[in-house]
Design a protein around this motif. Structure first.
Motif, PDB file in Angstrom:
ATOM      1  N   ALA A 271      75.782   8.523 -13.817  1.00  0.00           N
ATOM      2  CA  ALA A 271      74.605   8.550 -12.953  1.00  0.00           C
ATOM      3  C   ALA A 271      74.792   7.633 -11.757  1.00  0.00           C
ATOM      4  CB  ALA A 271      73.363   8.128 -13.751  1.00  0.00           C
ATOM      5  N   GLY A 272      74.092   7.958 -10.669  1.00  0.00           N
ATOM      6  CA  GLY A 272      74.144   7.110  -9.474  1.00  0.00           C
ATOM      7  C   GLY A 272      73.174   5.953  -9.526  1.00  0.00           C
ATOM      8  N   VAL A 273      72.112   6.121 -10.312  1.00  0.00           N
ATOM      9  CA  VAL A 273      71.123   5.070 -10.531  1.00  0.00           C
ATOM     10  C   VAL A 273      70.846   5.010 -12.025  1.00  0.00           C
ATOM     11  CG1 VAL A 273      68.771   4.272 -10.088  1.00  0.00           C
ATOM     12  CG2 VAL A 273      70.047   5.421  -8.268  1.00  0.00           C
ATOM     13  N   VAL A 274      70.877   3.821 -12.602  1.00  0.00           N
ATOM     14  CA  VAL A 274      70.638   3.646 -14.037  1.00  0.00           C
ATOM     15  C   VAL A 274      69.391   2.798 -14.241  1.00  0.00           C
ATOM     16  CG1 VAL A 274      71.528   2.689 -16.191  1.00  0.00           C
ATOM     17  CG2 VAL A 274      73.070   3.904 -14.638  1.00  0.00           C
ATOM     18  N   ILE A 275      68.401   3.387 -14.908  1.00  0.00           N
ATOM     19  CA  ILE A 275      67.150   2.699 -15.207  1.00  0.00           C
ATOM     20  C   ILE A 275      67.234   2.034 -16.566  1.00  0.00           C
ATOM     21  CG2 ILE A 275      64.677   3.012 -15.671  1.00  0.00           C
ATOM     22  CD1 ILE A 275      64.773   5.470 -13.798  1.00  0.00           C
ATOM     23  N   THR A 276      66.843   0.765 -16.644  1.00  0.00           N
ATOM     24  CA  THR A 276      66.626   0.140 -17.946  1.00  0.00           C
ATOM     25  C   THR A 276      65.126   0.076 -18.195  1.00  0.00           C
ATOM     26  OG1 THR A 276      66.890  -2.043 -16.870  1.00  0.00           O
ATOM     27  CG2 THR A 276      68.751  -1.198 -18.129  1.00  0.00           C
ATOM     28  N   MET A 277      64.705   0.629 -19.332  1.00  0.00           N
ATOM     29  CA  MET A 277      63.304   0.592 -19.750  1.00  0.00           C
ATOM     30  C   MET A 277      63.297   0.198 -21.220  1.00  0.00           C
ATOM     31  SD  MET A 277      60.145   0.701 -19.198  1.00  0.00           S
ATOM     32  CE  MET A 277      59.969   1.237 -17.511  1.00  0.00           C
ATOM     33  N   LEU A 278      63.358  -1.119 -21.432  1.00  0.00           N
ATOM     34  CA  LEU A 278      63.528  -1.690 -22.770  1.00  0.00           C
ATOM     35  C   LEU A 278      62.490  -2.793 -22.977  1.00  0.00           C
ATOM     36  CD1 LEU A 278      67.400  -1.754 -22.524  1.00  0.00           C
ATOM     37  CD2 LEU A 278      66.118  -0.403 -24.181  1.00  0.00           C
ATOM     38  N   PRO A 279      62.225  -3.185 -24.232  1.00  0.00           N
ATOM     39  CA  PRO A 279      61.078  -4.040 -24.512  1.00  0.00           C
ATOM     40  C   PRO A 279      61.147  -5.470 -23.989  1.00  0.00           C
ATOM     41  CG  PRO A 279      62.193  -3.405 -26.565  1.00  0.00           C
ATOM     42  CD  PRO A 279      62.845  -2.667 -25.452  1.00  0.00           C
ATOM     43  N   THR A 280      62.320  -6.089 -23.953  1.00  0.00           N
ATOM     44  CA  THR A 280      62.415  -7.487 -23.529  1.00  0.00           C
ATOM     45  C   THR A 280      63.689  -7.713 -22.731  1.00  0.00           C
ATOM     46  OG1 THR A 280      63.653  -8.243 -25.474  1.00  0.00           O
ATOM     47  CG2 THR A 280      61.239  -8.209 -25.665  1.00  0.00           C
ATOM     48  N   ALA A 281      63.715  -8.821 -21.996  1.00  0.00           N
ATOM     49  CA  ALA A 281      64.914  -9.185 -21.238  1.00  0.00           C
ATOM     50  C   ALA A 281      66.085  -9.456 -22.175  1.00  0.00           C
ATOM     51  CB  ALA A 281      64.632 -10.406 -20.374  1.00  0.00           C
ATOM     52  N   GLU A 282      65.807 -10.025 -23.332  1.00  0.00           N
ATOM     53  CA  GLU A 282      66.872 -10.298 -24.303  1.00  0.00           C
ATOM     54  C   GLU A 282      67.557  -9.007 -24.745  1.00  0.00           C
ATOM     55  OE1 GLU A 282      67.551 -12.600 -28.592  1.00  0.00           O
ATOM     56  OE2 GLU A 282      65.524 -12.228 -27.843  1.00  0.00           O
ATOM     57  N   VAL A 283      66.757  -7.985 -25.029  1.00  0.00           N
ATOM     58  CA  VAL A 283      67.314  -6.686 -25.421  1.00  0.00           C
ATOM     59  C   VAL A 283      68.117  -6.093 -24.271  1.00  0.00           C
ATOM     60  CG1 VAL A 283      66.720  -4.321 -26.081  1.00  0.00           C
ATOM     61  CG2 VAL A 283      65.514  -6.235 -27.134  1.00  0.00           C
ATOM     62  N   ILE A 284      67.578  -6.210 -23.049  1.00  0.00           N
ATOM     63  CA  ILE A 284      68.279  -5.677 -21.875  1.00  0.00           C
ATOM     64  C   ILE A 284      69.638  -6.351 -21.709  1.00  0.00           C
ATOM     65  CG2 ILE A 284      68.218  -5.431 -19.366  1.00  0.00           C
ATOM     66  CD1 ILE A 284      65.110  -5.450 -19.643  1.00  0.00           C
ATOM     67  N   LEU A 285      69.650  -7.681 -21.762  1.00  0.00           N
ATOM     68  CA  LEU A 285      70.905  -8.407 -21.567  1.00  0.00           C
ATOM     69  C   LEU A 285      71.916  -8.094 -22.658  1.00  0.00           C
ATOM     70  CD1 LEU A 285      69.638 -11.878 -20.334  1.00  0.00           C
ATOM     71  CD2 LEU A 285      71.094 -10.292 -19.062  1.00  0.00           C
ATOM     72  N   ASP A 286      71.460  -8.005 -23.911  1.00  0.00           N
ATOM     73  CA  ASP A 286      72.370  -7.682 -25.010  1.00  0.00           C
ATOM     74  C   ASP A 286      73.034  -6.338 -24.787  1.00  0.00           C
ATOM     75  OD1 ASP A 286      71.852 -10.033 -26.305  1.00  0.00           O
ATOM     76  OD2 ASP A 286      70.471  -9.183 -27.778  1.00  0.00           O
ATOM     77  N   LEU A 287      72.283  -5.398 -24.216  1.00  0.00           N
ATOM     78  CA  LEU A 287      72.818  -4.059 -24.002  1.00  0.00           C
ATOM     79  C   LEU A 287      73.680  -3.982 -22.742  1.00  0.00           C
ATOM     80  CD1 LEU A 287      72.830  -1.053 -24.871  1.00  0.00           C
ATOM     81  CD2 LEU A 287      70.824  -0.742 -23.404  1.00  0.00           C
ATOM     82  N   VAL A 288      73.195  -4.594 -21.654  1.00  0.00           N
ATOM     83  CA  VAL A 288      73.820  -4.387 -20.345  1.00  0.00           C
ATOM     84  C   VAL A 288      74.999  -5.319 -20.081  1.00  0.00           C
ATOM     85  CG1 VAL A 288      73.408  -4.502 -17.849  1.00  0.00           C
ATOM     86  CG2 VAL A 288      71.738  -3.392 -19.338  1.00  0.00           C
ATOM     87  N   LYS A 289      74.932  -6.562 -20.575  1.00  0.00           N
ATOM     88  CA  LYS A 289      76.001  -7.516 -20.267  1.00  0.00           C
ATOM     89  C   LYS A 289      77.402  -6.973 -20.574  1.00  0.00           C
ATOM     90  CE  LYS A 289      74.626 -12.328 -19.848  1.00  0.00           C
ATOM     91  NZ  LYS A 289      74.652 -13.670 -20.473  1.00  0.00           N
ATOM     92  N   PRO A 290      77.628  -6.348 -21.742  1.00  0.00           N
ATOM     93  CA  PRO A 290      78.973  -5.836 -22.026  1.00  0.00           C
ATOM     94  C   PRO A 290      79.408  -4.711 -21.084  1.00  0.00           C
ATOM     95  CG  PRO A 290      77.677  -6.018 -24.043  1.00  0.00           C
ATOM     96  CD  PRO A 290      76.725  -6.196 -22.904  1.00  0.00           C
ATOM     97  N   LEU A 291      78.445  -4.132 -20.339  1.00  0.00           N
ATOM     98  CA  LEU A 291      78.765  -3.020 -19.442  1.00  0.00           C
ATOM     99  C   LEU A 291      79.087  -3.471 -18.026  1.00  0.00           C
ATOM    100  CD1 LEU A 291      75.796  -0.658 -20.442  1.00  0.00           C
ATOM    101  CD2 LEU A 291      78.111  -0.637 -21.388  1.00  0.00           C
ATOM    102  N   LEU A 292      78.732  -4.710 -17.671  1.00  0.00           N
ATOM    103  CA  LEU A 292      78.774  -5.116 -16.271  1.00  0.00           C
ATOM    104  C   LEU A 292      80.185  -5.200 -15.702  1.00  0.00           C
ATOM    105  CD1 LEU A 292      75.908  -7.783 -16.205  1.00  0.00           C
ATOM    106  CD2 LEU A 292      75.870  -5.462 -15.265  1.00  0.00           C
ATOM    107  N   ASP A 293      81.160  -5.571 -16.520  1.00  0.00           N
ATOM    108  CA  ASP A 293      82.542  -5.642 -16.022  1.00  0.00           C
ATOM    109  C   ASP A 293      83.067  -4.275 -15.613  1.00  0.00           C
ATOM    110  OD1 ASP A 293      82.964  -8.371 -16.146  1.00  0.00           O
ATOM    111  OD2 ASP A 293      83.588  -8.321 -18.253  1.00  0.00           O
TER     112      ASP A 293
END
Length: 292
Positions: A66-88
């Motif tokens: 996708a060209g734009v990825v939306i995160t719609m998750l319950p907390t910042a902690e959940v977001i970071l746990d999911l997204v951090k491994p993807l950022l590299d």
């Protein structure tokens, strides 16, 4: 940066298709926007697939699809746990559109994580619940770089009737927290006023009639009053999420010199309500003292 803004090829990724994420995904699909999504709950993905969305096996498939990825998750902690491994491995031209409700400090954590990996982040939480999402009537509180606006504009057009750009990334989440604090406190006040009518022997319909069409009322307030009268609380914004946002407000109070005496009372009420009413709409606060 050259964002993927070609509308003919617009494809939106969603990480999280729970209550709000699925409503937003359905709206995008109804507007002809292609959607690829991932969620921990496979049932959510099956429901989305039935509407024409593409389920992804992994979050990494979403960011590369996708060209734009939306995160719609319950907390910042959940977001970071999911997204951090993807950022590299985050594609250079793919924008991270953060639309969850998070606190002020938490929004800054997400922004810092994105900046550390040269990922473009637009912080754009929404004001509105599932029904406005399905109807494209959300208000979006957007914040982030001007260079990203063209890429996210068609998504905002599909989801929202109103978009406010409020500064650098993180300001949208701050505005959302202030709005939710007001909204939750208002609903608690409405519930108490309904209880007051009952205690005085006044027909509650008279109170509703006063607010309906007058300067003291609003469409949202009347909707919540109707739910209280019917004792039915479909979860547009459940008690558990209201409590989460109140706790985020408390974080701000504790980290600043602000004094918020109303917060103490409302937080106590929603904490009590969460024991039995966590998954019902926040208007269920009316049931806390057992109306007749």
């Amino acid at each position: 940066m050259n964002p993927k803004a070609n509308q003919d090829k617009l494809r939106v990724g969603l990480l999280g298709v729970g209550l709000m994420g699925s409503a937003m995904a359905h709206r995008l699909l109804d507007q002809g926007v292609a959607v690829i999504a991932w969620d921990r709950d496979s049932e959510h993905l099956r429901a989305l697939e039935g509407r024409g969305g593409e389920p992804a096996e992994t979050p990494r498939d979403v960011i590369h699809g996708a060209g734009v990825v939306i995160t719609m998750l319950p907390t910042a902690e959940v977001i970071l746990d999911l997204v951090k491994p993807l950022l590299d491995d985050w594609p250079q031209d793919t924008i991270w559109l953060q639309m969850s409700s998070v606190g002020a400090a938490e929004a800054d954590q997400l922004t810092q994580a994105a900046e550390a990996h040269a990922v473009t982040l637009v912080d754009a939480p929404v004001s509105g619940s599932t029904h406005p999402a399905e109807e494209g009537e959300l208000t979006i509180l957007a914040s982030g770089p001007d260079s990203a606006r063209a890429a996210v504009e068609p998504i905002f057009d599909a989801l929202a009737s109103r978009v406010l750009w409020v500064g650098s990334a993180g300001m949208g989440s701050r505005l959302k927290l202030a709005a939710n604090h007001w909204m939750i406190t208002m609903v608690a006040g409405l519930a108490e006023s309904m209880q007051l009518c009952q205690a005085m022997g006044l027909d509650q319909e008279q109170f509703v009639a006063l607010l309906d069409g007058g300067p003291l009322g609003s469409a949202y307030a009347l909707q919540k009053l109707d739910e209280m009268r019917r004792h039915e609380y479909p979860a547009g914004f459940p008690v558990r999420l209201a409590l989460k946002d109140l706790e985020l407000v408390r974080e701000v109070e504790q980290s600043s010199r602000a004094t918020m005496p109303l917060l103490d009372v409302v937080l106590e009420r929603f904490t009590a309500a969460s024991e039995d009413l966590a998954d019902q709409d926040l208007a269920a606060i009316y049931e806390l003292d057992g109306p007749a």
